[in-house]
Motif scaffolding. Structure first.
Motif, mmCIF file in Angstrom:
data_model
loop_
_atom_site.group_PDB
_atom_site.id
_atom_site.type_symbol
_atom_site.label_atom_id
_atom_site.label_comp_id
_atom_site.label_asym_id
_atom_site.label_seq_id
_atom_site.Cartn_x
_atom_site.Cartn_y
_atom_site.Cartn_z
ATOM 1 N N ILE A 217 0.888 -1.166 0.000
ATOM 2 C CA ILE A 217 0.000 0.000 0.000
ATOM 3 C C ILE A 217 0.925 1.213 0.000
ATOM 4 C CG2 ILE A 217 -1.766 1.274 1.268
ATOM 5 C CD1 ILE A 217 -2.631 -1.509 2.394
ATOM 6 N N TYR A 218 0.828 2.020 -1.059
ATOM 7 C CA TYR A 218 1.754 3.129 -1.259
ATOM 8 C C TYR A 218 1.649 4.156 -0.130
ATOM 9 C CZ TYR A 218 1.571 1.109 -5.935
ATOM 10 O OH TYR A 218 1.604 0.240 -6.988
ATOM 11 N N PRO A 219 2.775 4.806 0.218
ATOM 12 C CA PRO A 219 2.752 5.769 1.328
ATOM 13 C C PRO A 219 1.711 6.869 1.156
ATOM 14 C CG PRO A 219 5.015 5.341 0.644
ATOM 15 C CD PRO A 219 4.121 4.641 -0.339
ATOM 16 N N ASP A 220 1.538 7.387 -0.074
ATOM 17 C CA ASP A 220 0.554 8.453 -0.298
ATOM 18 C C ASP A 220 -0.883 7.954 -0.177
ATOM 19 O OD1 ASP A 220 2.682 10.104 -0.747
ATOM 20 O OD2 ASP A 220 2.541 10.052 -2.932
ATOM 21 N N ASN A 221 -1.085 6.638 -0.265
ATOM 22 C CA ASN A 221 -2.435 6.074 -0.237
ATOM 23 C C ASN A 221 -2.839 5.513 1.125
ATOM 24 O OD1 ASN A 221 -2.524 6.703 -2.921
ATOM 25 N ND2 ASN A 221 -2.310 4.609 -3.644
ATOM 26 N N ILE A 222 -1.939 5.568 2.107
ATOM 27 C CA ILE A 222 -2.264 5.011 3.430
ATOM 28 C C ILE A 222 -3.477 5.715 4.050
ATOM 29 C CG2 ILE A 222 -1.401 4.687 5.792
ATOM 30 C CD1 ILE A 222 1.329 4.002 4.556
ATOM 31 N N PRO A 223 -3.591 7.069 3.975
ATOM 32 C CA PRO A 223 -4.809 7.690 4.525
ATOM 33 C C PRO A 223 -6.085 7.196 3.837
ATOM 34 C CG PRO A 223 -3.109 9.343 4.220
ATOM 35 C CD PRO A 223 -2.613 8.076 3.579
ATOM 36 N N GLN A 224 -6.050 7.000 2.511
ATOM 37 C CA GLN A 224 -7.226 6.500 1.794
ATOM 38 C C GLN A 224 -7.537 5.067 2.239
ATOM 39 O OE1 GLN A 224 -6.881 6.527 -2.486
ATOM 40 N NE2 GLN A 224 -8.836 5.492 -2.758
ATOM 41 N N PHE A 225 -6.507 4.252 2.427
ATOM 42 C CA PHE A 225 -6.699 2.879 2.906
ATOM 43 C C PHE A 225 -7.363 2.890 4.282
ATOM 44 C CE2 PHE A 225 -4.877 -0.472 5.646
ATOM 45 C CZ PHE A 225 -5.448 -1.590 5.049
ATOM 46 N N LEU A 226 -6.910 3.783 5.169
ATOM 47 C CA LEU A 226 -7.441 3.821 6.536
ATOM 48 C C LEU A 226 -8.835 4.444 6.615
ATOM 49 C CD1 LEU A 226 -4.180 4.715 8.469
ATOM 50 C CD2 LEU A 226 -5.351 2.502 8.377
ATOM 51 N N GLN A 227 -9.313 5.086 5.535
ATOM 52 C CA GLN A 227 -10.692 5.581 5.521
ATOM 53 C C GLN A 227 -11.681 4.413 5.528
ATOM 54 O OE1 GLN A 227 -10.839 8.046 2.038
ATOM 55 N NE2 GLN A 227 -10.612 9.925 3.236
ATOM 56 N N ARG B 34 -7.446 -0.342 -4.831
ATOM 57 C CA ARG B 34 -7.424 1.091 -5.162
ATOM 58 C C ARG B 34 -6.204 1.806 -4.588
ATOM 59 N NH1 ARG B 34 -12.832 3.134 -6.311
ATOM 60 N NH2 ARG B 34 -14.262 1.380 -6.287
ATOM 61 N N VAL B 35 -5.551 1.185 -3.601
ATOM 62 C CA VAL B 35 -4.487 1.900 -2.888
ATOM 63 C C VAL B 35 -3.113 1.251 -3.017
ATOM 64 C CG1 VAL B 35 -6.031 2.972 -1.226
ATOM 65 C CG2 VAL B 35 -5.086 0.710 -0.743
ATOM 66 N N THR C 297 13.769 -1.624 0.908
ATOM 67 C CA THR C 297 13.810 -1.039 -0.435
ATOM 68 C C THR C 297 12.795 0.091 -0.602
ATOM 69 O OG1 THR C 297 12.354 -2.793 -1.216
ATOM 70 C CG2 THR C 297 14.713 -3.086 -1.586
ATOM 71 N N LYS C 298 11.631 -0.014 0.061
ATOM 72 C CA LYS C 298 10.591 1.011 -0.080
ATOM 73 C C LYS C 298 10.102 1.427 1.306
ATOM 74 C CE LYS C 298 8.979 -0.669 -4.535
ATOM 75 N NZ LYS C 298 7.829 -1.134 -5.296
ATOM 76 N N PRO C 299 10.876 2.232 2.018
ATOM 77 C CA PRO C 299 10.434 2.645 3.357
ATOM 78 C C PRO C 299 9.204 3.550 3.269
ATOM 79 C CG PRO C 299 12.422 3.817 2.711
ATOM 80 C CD PRO C 299 12.156 2.805 1.639
ATOM 81 N N GLY C 300 8.353 3.471 4.292
ATOM 82 C CA GLY C 300 7.163 4.307 4.339
ATOM 83 C C GLY C 300 5.911 3.628 3.817
ATOM 84 N N SER C 301 6.076 2.539 3.069
ATOM 85 C CA SER C 301 4.910 1.813 2.558
ATOM 86 C C SER C 301 4.347 0.917 3.649
ATOM 87 C CB SER C 301 5.302 0.945 1.359
ATOM 88 O OG SER C 301 5.650 1.740 0.261
ATOM 89 N N LEU C 302 3.090 0.548 3.477
ATOM 90 C CA LEU C 302 2.452 -0.418 4.350
ATOM 91 C C LEU C 302 2.369 -1.717 3.562
ATOM 92 C CD1 LEU C 302 0.843 -0.926 7.009
ATOM 93 C CD2 LEU C 302 -1.191 -0.205 5.794
ATOM 94 N N TYR C 303 2.867 -2.801 4.131
ATOM 95 C CA TYR C 303 2.883 -4.085 3.425
ATOM 96 C C TYR C 303 1.937 -5.053 4.097
ATOM 97 C CZ TYR C 303 7.074 -2.386 1.150
ATOM 98 O OH TYR C 303 7.960 -1.645 0.419
ATOM 99 N N ARG C 304 1.193 -5.751 3.272
ATOM 100 C CA ARG C 304 0.335 -6.842 3.751
ATOM 101 C C ARG C 304 0.951 -8.132 3.240
ATOM 102 N NH1 ARG C 304 -4.669 -6.284 5.358
ATOM 103 N NH2 ARG C 304 -5.240 -8.222 4.377
ATOM 104 N N LEU C 305 1.338 -8.995 4.151
ATOM 105 C CA LEU C 305 1.850 -10.307 3.773
ATOM 106 C C LEU C 305 0.741 -11.320 4.012
ATOM 107 C CD1 LEU C 305 5.460 -10.243 5.262
ATOM 108 C CD2 LEU C 305 4.709 -9.670 2.961
#
Length: 195
Positions: A89-99, A111-112, A144-152
């Motif tokens: 989940i891209y860093p800029d999209n984390i607020p949209q994900f948490l909505q 979408r995120v 490699t991509k700090p700031g992203s949210l990862y779902r494993l």
């Protein structure tokens, strides 16, 4: 353990699956003395089934500190491999994900973010009849991509099972479907404007 007129038996060691004799000796006293004692030895045949193949994360989620080694604990039972799928989940999209979600949610994730990869990781279990703990090394993914949210996501299928099948059972030929991301879907939807 005796509770009322019920006896619960817990083995002190691991017991192999299959048929066993459970022997209750005469003289076992009920918790309530008015219920009496077991008058004679009692032998019951019991069948213990091997555990079903399973995989799980330890705990409800991991927020990892910034260390040299980033590991995520998992537990496996009766499997020889685990499939791990990574979704970013891209860093800029984390607020949209948490909505739409809590931190553990999975609604409208397409979408995120997007699926990055799916890997099959072999495991050597010490005892297939119980839960065995391992750690997944997520250092390379998270650095490699700090700031992203990862779902494993963890999964298994018949290929990864250590469950004993009858001798004439054919080996499975499962093919993993490709990971589909939101932008990969070329299908169109009917417009809702016309009712």
């Amino acid at each position: 353990q005796v509770v009322g007129n019920r006896v619960s038996v817990y083995p002190s060691d691991d017991i192999e699956s299959g048929e066993h004799n459970l022997v209750l000796n005469a003289g076992i006293q009920a918790a309530d003395s008015s219920l009496g004692k077991l008058a004679a030895n009692m032998v019951e045949k019991i069948r213990l089934e091997p555990p079903q193949p399973a995989v799980r994360f330890v705990g409800r989620g991991s927020i990892l500190p910034d260390n040299q080694m980033l590991e995520i604990p998992i537990e496996v039972q009766a499997v020889n491999a685990v499939q791990v799928t990574a979704f970013e989940i891209y860093p800029d999209n984390i607020p949209q994900f948490l909505q739409n979600n809590t931190i553990h949610g999975d609604s409208d994730t397409g979408r995120v973010g997007r699926y990055l990869w799916r890997k099959t990781i072999p495991v050597k279990v010490a005892n297939p009849n119980q839960w065995n703990r391992f750690t997944l090394d997520a250092t390379q993914l998270l650095k490699t991509k700090p700031g992203s949210l990862y779902r494993l996501e963890l999964s298994i299928d018949r290929r990864h099972s250590a469950y004993k099948c009858p001798a004439d059972t054919a080996a499975p030929t499962t093919i993993d479907p490709p990971l589909k991301n939101y932008e990969d879907d070329n299908s169109s939807e009917a417009s809702g404007w016309d009712g």
